[in-house]
Design a protein around this motif. Structure first.
Motif, PDB file in Angstrom:
ATOM      1  N   THR A   1       0.196  -0.935   0.215  1.00  0.00           N
ATOM      2  CA  THR A   1       0.192  -0.420  -0.091  1.00  0.00           C
ATOM      3  C   THR A   1       0.876   1.123   0.244  1.00  0.00           C
ATOM      4  OG1 THR A   1      -1.477  -1.197   1.372  1.00  0.00           O
ATOM      5  CG2 THR A   1      -1.895   1.451   1.165  1.00  0.00           C
ATOM      6  N   TYR A   2       0.731   2.554  -0.752  1.00  0.00           N
ATOM      7  CA  TYR A   2       1.243   3.684  -0.954  1.00  0.00           C
ATOM      8  C   TYR A   2       0.330   4.529  -0.792  1.00  0.00           C
ATOM      9  CZ  TYR A   2       5.206   0.759  -3.517  1.00  0.00           C
ATOM     10  OH  TYR A   2       6.420   0.714  -3.986  1.00  0.00           O
ATOM     11  N   LYS A   3       0.908   5.323  -0.141  1.00  0.00           N
ATOM     12  CA  LYS A   3       0.184   6.932   0.016  1.00  0.00           C
ATOM     13  C   LYS A   3       0.761   7.610  -1.455  1.00  0.00           C
ATOM     14  CE  LYS A   3      -1.566   6.807   4.401  1.00  0.00           C
ATOM     15  NZ  LYS A   3      -1.714   7.339   5.729  1.00  0.00           N
ATOM     16  N   VAL A   4      -0.477   8.029  -1.778  1.00  0.00           N
ATOM     17  CA  VAL A   4      -0.005   9.515  -2.460  1.00  0.00           C
ATOM     18  C   VAL A   4      -0.343  10.650  -2.502  1.00  0.00           C
ATOM     19  CG1 VAL A   4      -0.579   9.496  -5.912  1.00  0.00           C
ATOM     20  CG2 VAL A   4      -0.231   7.736  -4.862  1.00  0.00           C
ATOM     21  N   ARG A   5       0.601  11.645  -2.410  1.00  0.00           N
ATOM     22  CA  ARG A   5      -0.242  12.528  -1.963  1.00  0.00           C
ATOM     23  C   ARG A   5       0.433  13.620  -3.098  1.00  0.00           C
ATOM     24  NH1 ARG A   5       2.755  17.320   1.805  1.00  0.00           N
ATOM     25  NH2 ARG A   5       0.809  18.581   1.706  1.00  0.00           N
ATOM     26  N   VAL A   6      -1.469  14.689  -3.517  1.00  0.00           N
ATOM     27  CA  VAL A   6      -1.142  15.484  -4.644  1.00  0.00           C
ATOM     28  C   VAL A   6      -1.083  16.694  -4.012  1.00  0.00           C
ATOM     29  CG1 VAL A   6      -2.024  16.264  -6.877  1.00  0.00           C
ATOM     30  CG2 VAL A   6      -1.454  14.087  -6.112  1.00  0.00           C
ATOM     31  N   HIS A   7       0.008  18.263  -3.835  1.00  0.00           N
ATOM     32  CA  HIS A   7      -0.171  19.450  -3.714  1.00  0.00           C
ATOM     33  C   HIS A   7      -1.077  20.198  -4.053  1.00  0.00           C
ATOM     34  CE1 HIS A   7       1.026  21.995  -0.363  1.00  0.00           C
ATOM     35  NE2 HIS A   7      -0.479  22.572  -0.402  1.00  0.00           N
ATOM     36  N   ARG A   8      -0.822  21.076  -4.730  1.00  0.00           N
ATOM     37  CA  ARG A   8      -1.531  22.017  -5.773  1.00  0.00           C
ATOM     38  C   ARG A   8      -1.005  23.469  -5.111  1.00  0.00           C
ATOM     39  NH1 ARG A   8      -6.012  23.630  -9.264  1.00  0.00           N
ATOM     40  NH2 ARG A   8      -6.231  24.667  -7.543  1.00  0.00           N
ATOM     41  N   TYR A   9      -0.113  24.745  -5.084  1.00  0.00           N
ATOM     42  CA  TYR A   9      -0.595  24.978  -4.264  1.00  0.00           C
ATOM     43  C   TYR A   9       0.100  26.387  -5.726  1.00  0.00           C
ATOM     44  CZ  TYR A   9       4.482  23.874  -3.320  1.00  0.00           C
ATOM     45  OH  TYR A   9       5.332  23.518  -3.134  1.00  0.00           O
ATOM     46  N   SER A  10      -0.277  28.365  -4.983  1.00  0.00           N
ATOM     47  CA  SER A  10       0.344  28.811  -5.868  1.00  0.00           C
ATOM     48  C   SER A  10       1.647  29.367  -5.438  1.00  0.00           C
ATOM     49  CB  SER A  10      -0.404  30.338  -5.664  1.00  0.00           C
ATOM     50  OG  SER A  10      -1.386  29.475  -6.117  1.00  0.00           O
ATOM     51  N   SER A  11       3.012  30.149  -6.309  1.00  0.00           N
ATOM     52  CA  SER A  11       3.602  30.366  -6.307  1.00  0.00           C
ATOM     53  C   SER A  11       4.415  31.669  -5.964  1.00  0.00           C
ATOM     54  CB  SER A  11       4.895  29.106  -6.353  1.00  0.00           C
ATOM     55  OG  SER A  11       6.018  29.588  -6.167  1.00  0.00           O
ATOM     56  N   ASP A  12       4.623  32.331  -5.475  1.00  0.00           N
ATOM     57  CA  ASP A  12       5.205  33.713  -5.628  1.00  0.00           C
ATOM     58  C   ASP A  12       6.161  34.067  -5.851  1.00  0.00           C
ATOM     59  OD1 ASP A  12       5.762  33.073  -3.268  1.00  0.00           O
ATOM     60  OD2 ASP A  12       4.325  35.509  -2.306  1.00  0.00           O
ATOM     61  N   SER A  13       7.166  32.495  -5.286  1.00  0.00           N
ATOM     62  CA  SER A  13       8.842  33.344  -6.430  1.00  0.00           C
ATOM     63  C   SER A  13       8.694  32.773  -7.718  1.00  0.00           C
ATOM     64  CB  SER A  13       9.678  31.681  -5.561  1.00  0.00           C
ATOM     65  OG  SER A  13       8.904  30.369  -5.646  1.00  0.00           O
ATOM     66  N   LEU A  14       7.496  32.091  -8.246  1.00  0.00           N
ATOM     67  CA  LEU A  14       7.935  32.370  -9.761  1.00  0.00           C
ATOM     68  C   LEU A  14       7.211  33.304 -10.380  1.00  0.00           C
ATOM     69  CD1 LEU A  14       6.364  28.505 -10.065  1.00  0.00           C
ATOM     70  CD2 LEU A  14       8.423  29.047 -10.377  1.00  0.00           C
ATOM     71  N   SER A  15       7.576  33.395 -12.386  1.00  0.00           N
ATOM     72  CA  SER A  15       7.398  34.519 -13.046  1.00  0.00           C
ATOM     73  C   SER A  15       5.694  34.507 -13.271  1.00  0.00           C
ATOM     74  CB  SER A  15       7.224  34.114 -14.350  1.00  0.00           C
ATOM     75  OG  SER A  15       7.235  33.665 -14.382  1.00  0.00           O
ATOM     76  N   VAL A  16       4.932  35.473 -13.269  1.00  0.00           N
ATOM     77  CA  VAL A  16       3.335  35.938 -13.084  1.00  0.00           C
ATOM     78  C   VAL A  16       2.609  35.888 -14.329  1.00  0.00           C
ATOM     79  CG1 VAL A  16       1.373  37.420 -12.737  1.00  0.00           C
ATOM     80  CG2 VAL A  16       3.398  37.046 -10.985  1.00  0.00           C
ATOM     81  N   ALA A  17       1.550  34.324 -14.776  1.00  0.00           N
ATOM     82  CA  ALA A  17       1.330  34.031 -16.103  1.00  0.00           C
ATOM     83  C   ALA A  17       0.600  35.569 -15.853  1.00  0.00           C
ATOM     84  CB  ALA A  17       0.895  32.855 -15.899  1.00  0.00           C
ATOM     85  N   THR A  18       0.802  36.203 -17.224  1.00  0.00           N
ATOM     86  CA  THR A  18      -0.982  36.950 -17.838  1.00  0.00           C
ATOM     87  C   THR A  18      -1.216  36.697 -19.397  1.00  0.00           C
ATOM     88  OG1 THR A  18       0.586  38.796 -17.545  1.00  0.00           O
ATOM     89  CG2 THR A  18      -0.898  39.460 -18.659  1.00  0.00           C
ATOM     90  N   ASP A  19      -2.686  36.531 -18.996  1.00  0.00           N
ATOM     91  CA  ASP A  19      -3.882  35.333 -19.734  1.00  0.00           C
ATOM     92  C   ASP A  19      -3.795  36.581 -21.004  1.00  0.00           C
ATOM     93  OD1 ASP A  19      -5.766  37.392 -18.854  1.00  0.00           O
ATOM     94  OD2 ASP A  19      -7.062  35.885 -17.957  1.00  0.00           O
ATOM     95  N   GLU A  20      -4.394  36.171 -21.834  1.00  0.00           N
ATOM     96  CA  GLU A  20      -5.000  37.436 -23.089  1.00  0.00           C
ATOM     97  C   GLU A  20      -5.377  38.252 -22.571  1.00  0.00           C
ATOM     98  OE1 GLU A  20      -8.294  34.527 -25.120  1.00  0.00           O
ATOM     99  OE2 GLU A  20      -6.403  34.044 -25.464  1.00  0.00           O
ATOM    100  N   ASN A  21      -6.417  38.485 -21.847  1.00  0.00           N
ATOM    101  CA  ASN A  21      -7.270  39.614 -21.111  1.00  0.00           C
ATOM    102  C   ASN A  21      -6.483  40.493 -20.300  1.00  0.00           C
ATOM    103  OD1 ASN A  21      -9.290  38.671 -22.583  1.00  0.00           O
ATOM    104  ND2 ASN A  21      -9.640  37.070 -20.907  1.00  0.00           N
ATOM    105  N   GLY A  22      -5.327  40.340 -20.201  1.00  0.00           N
ATOM    106  CA  GLY A  22      -4.025  41.374 -19.565  1.00  0.00           C
ATOM    107  C   GLY A  22      -4.020  40.685 -18.038  1.00  0.00           C
TER     108      GLY A  22
END
Length: 184
Positions: free
Chosen positions: A56-77
């Motif tokens: 038996t394995y425990k699979v943990r998936v954790h998504r979080y925002s990071s302010d250390s990465l570049s900021v993405a700007t969508d096509e609407n700005g």
């Protein structure tokens, strides 16, 4: 008193005339205020217990925002903090089998640079296993909740912890109830 009332009515009518043109009310001009916020997606932390290769394995998936990465700007700005996804897999005895941090850069060979700069890694969910691999579905796309634009990916982790990424077909993803039920 009558003179004051007449003068007040005349002034009020004069103000009314300034706000109408040929009996059509002209709405005030709205100024567009630029969106100066940097938005972020909700944090998600999900754990699955998985039977694989006799244990038996425990699979943990954790998504979080990071302010250390570049900021993405969508096509609407609209600007967004980029996401990171940590996949952490432990064995039954608690020892770490796999621990990797995924960013959208993992998928840069599958989508063009402009698409990648305007979008985020949206999510990753555990999607089953076989004798040799643990399978995940991942996606890169628009973080705006009003759009359903994304590119799906199959991600596998083999018995020795090597990662393989492939672009998935949308038809296969839409028919997969795991992906839909987890909201990615």
């Amino acid at each position: 008193m009558a003179i004051l009332t007449t003068a007040a009515t005349f002034v009020a009518c004069e103000k009314e005339k300034k706000q109408t043109v040929n009996n059509i009310i002209v709405p005030p001009r709205e100024e567009k205020v630029p969106d100066t916020l940097i938005h972020q997606m909700n944090e998600i932390d999900h754990v699955d217990e998985v039977k694989w290769v006799g244990s038996t394995y425990k699979v943990r998936v954790h998504r979080y925002s990071s302010d250390s990465l570049s900021v993405a700007t969508d096509e609407n700005g609209k600007r967004y903090y980029n996401n990171l996804i940590r996949v952490h897999i432990t064995r039954a005895d608690g020892s770490v089998f796999f621990d990797k941090l995924f960013s959208k850069k993992m998928f840069e060979g599958f989508v063009d640079d402009k698409y990648l700069s305007q979008n985020l890694i949206l999510g990753m969910v555990y999607n089953g296993n076989d004798a040799n691999n643990l399978y995940f579905l991942g996606s890169v796309g628009c973080p705006d909740i009003l759009t359903e634009e994304y590119v799906p990916f199959n991600v596998s982790v083999n018995r020795v912890g090597e990662v393989k990424v492939e672009k998935a077909s949308l038809e296969a993803v839409e028919n997969d109830s795991t992906l839909v039920s987890d909201g990615v």
